[in-house]
Design a protein around this motif. Structure first.
Motif, mmCIF file in Angstrom:
data_model
loop_
_atom_site.group_PDB
_atom_site.id
_atom_site.type_symbol
_atom_site.label_atom_id
_atom_site.label_comp_id
_atom_site.label_asym_id
_atom_site.label_seq_id
_atom_site.Cartn_x
_atom_site.Cartn_y
_atom_site.Cartn_z
ATOM 1 N N THR A 17 45.967 44.796 33.650
ATOM 2 C CA THR A 17 44.796 44.534 33.107
ATOM 3 C C THR A 17 44.246 45.859 32.855
ATOM 4 O OG1 THR A 17 44.767 42.430 34.579
ATOM 5 C CG2 THR A 17 42.686 43.124 33.558
ATOM 6 N N ALA A 20 40.408 47.245 30.532
ATOM 7 C CA ALA A 20 38.972 46.688 30.196
ATOM 8 C C ALA A 20 39.039 45.676 29.093
ATOM 9 C CB ALA A 20 38.038 47.883 29.759
ATOM 10 N N THR A 21 39.811 45.628 27.962
ATOM 11 C CA THR A 21 40.036 44.628 27.166
ATOM 12 C C THR A 21 40.949 43.601 26.941
ATOM 13 O OG1 THR A 21 41.093 46.087 25.731
ATOM 14 C CG2 THR A 21 38.581 46.521 25.514
ATOM 15 N N TRP A 70 37.279 36.933 26.106
ATOM 16 C CA TRP A 70 37.516 37.776 27.393
ATOM 17 C C TRP A 70 36.443 37.732 28.219
ATOM 18 C CZ3 TRP A 70 41.305 39.452 29.936
ATOM 19 C CH2 TRP A 70 41.328 40.625 30.531
ATOM 20 N N ASN A 71 35.184 37.868 27.419
ATOM 21 C CA ASN A 71 33.870 37.985 28.282
ATOM 22 C C ASN A 71 33.709 36.609 29.177
ATOM 23 O OD1 ASN A 71 31.198 39.190 28.863
ATOM 24 N ND2 ASN A 71 30.400 37.305 27.893
ATOM 25 N N HIS A 76 36.622 36.349 31.637
ATOM 26 C CA HIS A 76 37.082 37.314 32.516
ATOM 27 C C HIS A 76 35.916 38.216 33.030
ATOM 28 C CE1 HIS A 76 39.585 40.897 34.154
ATOM 29 N NE2 HIS A 76 38.823 41.672 33.812
ATOM 30 N N ASN A 77 35.032 38.875 32.008
ATOM 31 C CA ASN A 77 34.098 39.729 32.532
ATOM 32 C C ASN A 77 32.632 38.912 33.151
ATOM 33 O OD1 ASN A 77 35.288 42.008 31.428
ATOM 34 N ND2 ASN A 77 34.645 41.603 29.550
ATOM 35 N N SER A 78 32.478 37.737 32.462
ATOM 36 C CA SER A 78 31.178 36.860 32.700
ATOM 37 C C SER A 78 31.511 35.397 32.897
ATOM 38 C CB SER A 78 30.012 37.471 31.878
ATOM 39 O OG SER A 78 29.116 36.427 32.105
ATOM 40 N N THR A 113 39.218 33.875 37.641
ATOM 41 C CA THR A 113 38.905 34.449 36.266
ATOM 42 C C THR A 113 40.187 34.695 35.833
ATOM 43 O OG1 THR A 113 39.124 36.703 37.074
ATOM 44 C CG2 THR A 113 37.150 35.944 36.919
ATOM 45 N N ASN A 133 42.830 37.030 34.919
ATOM 46 C CA ASN A 133 43.307 38.236 35.358
ATOM 47 C C ASN A 133 44.557 38.355 35.392
ATOM 48 O OD1 ASN A 133 44.212 36.846 37.607
ATOM 49 N ND2 ASN A 133 42.542 37.530 39.013
#
Length: 862
Positions: free
Chosen positions: A155, A157-158, A211-212, A215-217, A232, A234
């Motif tokens: 994984t 960041a993007t 992705w947000n 995964h992120n939020s 999430t 991941n």
């Protein structure tokens, strides 16, 4: 209970039969190529023409559909004006002996081979065609995908990266999806790009918005909308929808921009003769009253006016809508909201420091409300105004007492509450739909086919091919929903007293049958509550074939819903999910015992009085985890019943009777749990599960978990080797549909009686019937089936570790058969007999020797 429910279901069928008998001029005839307006048997008309004609008929009206395929590019719609009148019904039914199919598919022909090495064929389709689904001779094709759990990804960041540089050469990269099965969720995101990195590998950049969300939020508003919010996205369970992935028989790839569909045929398929359907429509039937979906608007809505010394608090942990409220401590301060519609509900908090408020509608005082309660309750419908003339109105609440007055939100009723009612659909097949939203937006999962809108992050559901919105007395009887890239049937938006009966829902991308909503928990008005619906005597199988979190039957918030005598099986997640809200309706003390933060998110729900009776739920949990055959969630406001069900054959570990977080007031009794291996027959894992009574159940395992509060629990009667006592056998005999069952009998069918030590294995990839078998390593273990007919075949696996099988027919020993072969063979008919006298017979097969003995099923002759 069994007798009462069956009689109720049969009364529905009887009423339909009475209302559709003896017609002359009130029968309207339609056909796929119908034209004109006479709608006679000699000159049938189009379906929409008959609908419009029916609006002007009096009494009972039948629209009789001739056989053939009705190809739809948009749904066939019915509104309040199409309802039955003055106690009479409108009936849409198949003509005698005919099979009308409402299809959202485009027939694809003209396949030619374009890659001999991979056996890839191609056909032209209209440029711009958009679909996630393809069906070949009624069998679902799989979108081209990688192997499961491909290695080498990590994984970033993007998105993800891998040392394999070949991914960067893929075409149509924005059409590729990354899929992640994680616990009870399946998450999907399209890629933005694949680029070759400096190390020579590939960087997979996931669409940033998806992705947000995944995964992120990950959306996590908490009770009553979801639990922990996790897990999430991941990891990569597989990559999907790239031409470069083609090569496996039964897989396809659609290049809509170029106008081509590619397919790798399965052995025996002849694409020159096959019926290949590319679904392009999302919905086939829409039966909608008014208004549509009602959802609360937050207290920050721009139309809200606060007069006086109001404060605003955000980030409250007390369960408020969107986590915020407006509040005042000054008598005389007012809240006003101007809206266009016929009614409105104002949501507030009730608590010991709240007090009274006067309610004005269009300047006239109509009532005084009191928000004082002994405990804090969030999102309460403090003021409800209905029945206004449609138009612009203003509601105003003026604080008159107590320490505080809070405003948390409003629900506007935009139109007159007018259900569509008294319509029956009988003998009709609905097929070939697709749902394309995830292609661009991804799939932001919550649980059980309930998702988050990628933009608003509010709860939504996988759409259904057959939709009822605010219906009353809508009946589906003897219908078929199959091969859909959506959910099957939904009774949505506070539909009442409606029925899905003696129908078949199979091979759906989403949920089989959905009842009720997940965001109307606060509702206090009976006309605006889901109630009185019945899902009975249906076969609901192979749901969630694309979106694996989907369940056979989903029931959200509801009153007096009955799920009875259904056969629900071969699901990737739970069979039935009923209730919503997690610990929302459980007290703050119980939430604290669970370890949840205080002050707690606590409110009420109207859910209650539901009945889950006599269902056979089997071969579930084929892909995901943390579910079970029948799963309950959230509090009931009045006692509900869970009885007479036969639950078994979990593919992955599961909880057979799973009263999950917040489940309360369930009377769970006289159920049978079988063939679940080392799983739990009962799971009550946390203190917010409370005030349930669980007695008189029969299981073949004693494993259970009880951390609930005020639970009346009688340990189950554990029955070794499935030698069920008479009471348990009676439950088994009565479970499932009353309708005639298939002559192809799978190994998990209730007609098979196993004796001895047996295990179950599902999700097999060898080609077994429905991918599952029962197996035993115990000599003498047996399986018996009593059937009515003139012949039968026994289906098993043959292999080098199999042995001889003993056979007894009607108590007379037959020559033993040999299942030992050098190579594996599946669905092998090692014993067959025909020419028996018509009547009842019993066949018993038993293990004589060898390491394993497998039962894959039986095939009956009439």
């Amino acid at each position: 209970m069994r007798f009462a429910i069956v009689v109720a279901a049969h009364l529905v069928a009887a009423a339909t039969a009475v209302s559709t008998a003896g017609y002359t001029s009130d029968v309207l005839h339609v056909s796929p190529d119908g034209r004109g307006s006479s709608c006679s048997a000699q000159a049938p008309c189009a379906l929409t023409t008959a609908r419009d004609r029916a609006r002007n008929q009096s009494g009972d009206v039948v629209v009789e559909l001739g056989g053939g395929t009705y190809r739809l590019t948009s749904p066939f719609t019915l509104g309040p004006q199409d309802s039955g009148r003055a106690g009479h019904a409108i009936v849409y039914r198949a003509a005698a002996g005919q099979r009308p199919v409402l299809s959202g598919g485009t027939k694809v022909t003209g396949f030619t081979q374009v890659d001999a090495a991979k056996n890839i064929y191609r056909a032209t389709v209209p440029k711009g065609a958009d679909s996630r689904d393809l069906f070949v001779d009624g069998t679902r094709a799989q979108r081209a995908r990688s192997a499961v759990n491909p290695g080498g990804f990590s994984t970033t960041a993007t998105g993800f990266t891998t040392s394999d540089g070949s991914y960067a050469d893929w075409t149509n990269q924005s059409q590729v999806e990354v899929v992640n099965d994680n616990a009870w969720k399946q998450m999907r995101c399209p890629l933005a790009s694949i680029t070759r990195n400096a190390a020579g590998g590939s960087d997979l950049t996931v669409d940033p918005g998806c992705w947000n969300n995944n995964h992120n939020s990950v959306p996590n508003p908490g009770f009553p909308f979801n639990g922990a919010g996790l897990p999430t996205l991941n990891g990569i369970s597989w990559l999907e929808n790239a031409y470069q992935l083609l090569g496996t028989p039964g897989q396809f790839y659609l290049d809509g921009a170029a106008g081509y569909v590619y397919y790798v045929p399965r052995p025996g398929e002849n694409l020159a003769k096959a019926d290949v359907e590319l679904p392009t429509a999302q919905e086939l039937l829409d039966v909608s009253g008014t208004p549509g979906h009602l959802a609360p608007l937050n207290d920050t809505d721009w139309r809200a006016t606060y007069t006086g010394s109001w404060g605003y608090q955000n980030g409250r942990p007390t369960g408020d809508l969107a986590g915020d409220v407006h509040y005042t401590s000054t008598n005389g301060d007012s809240f006003s909201y101007t809206f266009t519609g016929t009614g409105i509900q104002v949501l507030s908090e009730t608590n010991s420091d709240e007090g009274t408020a006067d309610v004005y509608v269009d300047g006239v005082k109509t009532q005084t409300v009191n928000a004082s309660t002994s405990e804090r309750l969030a999102q309460q419908a403090l003021a409800s105004v209905t029945g206004l003339a449609r138009g612009q109105h203003t509601i105003k609440l003026v604080k008159t007492g107590g320490d505080y007055m809070l405003v948390d939100g409003v629900t506007v009723i935009p139109d007159v509450v007018t259900p569509v009612h008294d319509i029956t659909f009988s003998g009709i097949t609905f097929a070939d739909t697709t749902w394309n939203a995830p292609t661009a937006e991804g799939y932001v999962d919550n649980q059980a086919g309930v998702l988050w809108d990628p933009t608003t992050r509010s709860p939504i559901r996988i759409p259904a091919a057959v939709q009822v919105h605010r219906g009353q007395r809508i009946t589906f009887s003897d219908d078929t929903v199959r091969n859909v890239g959506t959910s099957g049937i939904e009774l949505a938006d506070q539909t009442q007293d409606s029925t899905v009966y003696r129908s078949s829902v199979t091979d759906t991308s989403g949920i089989g049958v959905a009842v009720g909503e997940v965001d109307d928990y606060y509702q206090t008005q009976a006309p605006l509550q889901t109630s009185g619906n019945t899902v009975s005597d249906n076969t609901i199988q192979r749901v969630g074939q694309e979106f694996a979190d989907a369940v056979g039957v989903l029931v959200g918030h509801s009153r007096n819903t009955t799920l009875s005598h259904n056969d629900i099986g071969y699901t990737p997640y739970s069979g039935v999910s009923i209730g919503w809200g997690w610990g929302w309706a459980s007290s703050c003390d119980l939430q604290a015992k669970q370890g949840l933060s205080q002050p707690c998110a606590h409110g009420t729900t109207y859910t209650g009085g539901n009945h889950v009776v006599g269902n056979h739920v089997h071969s579930v949990m084929g892909e995901l985890n943390d579910g079970g055959p029948i799963y309950t969630l959230g509090g009931q406001a009045s006692q509900s019943e869970f009885t007479g069900n036969v639950l078994g054959e979990c593919v992955n570990g599961c909880n057979a009777i799973y009263h999950d977080e917040g489940s309360s007031l369930w009377y769970t009794h006289d159920n049978v749990v079988k063939s679940i291996g080392g799983s739990l027959w009962l799971n009550l894992w946390t203190p917010t599960i409370h005030d349930d009574t669980i007695v008189n159940n029969f299981t073949d395992t004693g494993n259970y978990n009880n951390n609930g509060t005020n639970i009346t629990l009688q340990p189950s009667t554990v029955v070794p080797d499935q030698n069920w006592p008479a009471a348990a056998q009676a439950i088994i005999d009565a479970a499932g549909p009353d309708t005639p069952r298939s002559n192809l009998v799978d190994d998990d069918d209730l007609r098979i009686a196993y004796r001895g030590s047996w295990s179950f294995q599902g999700g097999r990839s060898y080609g077994d019937l429905n991918g599952n078998v029962h197996y035993s390593q115990q000599d003498g273990a047996s399986a018996s089936i009593t059937f009515t007919g003139t012949g039968i075949s026994f289906l098993t696996e043959t292999n080098s570790d199999e042995g001889h099988v003993g056979v007894t027919l009607d108590g007379v020993a037959q020559p033993a058969v040999n299942a030992n072969t050098a190579q594996r063979g599946v669905q092998q008919k090692v014993f067959s007999v025909k020419g028996l006298h018509p009547g009842s017979h019993t066949l018993t097969v038993s293990k004589l020797d060898g390491t394993y003995f497998l039962v894959d099923g039986f095939q009956l002759l009439g």
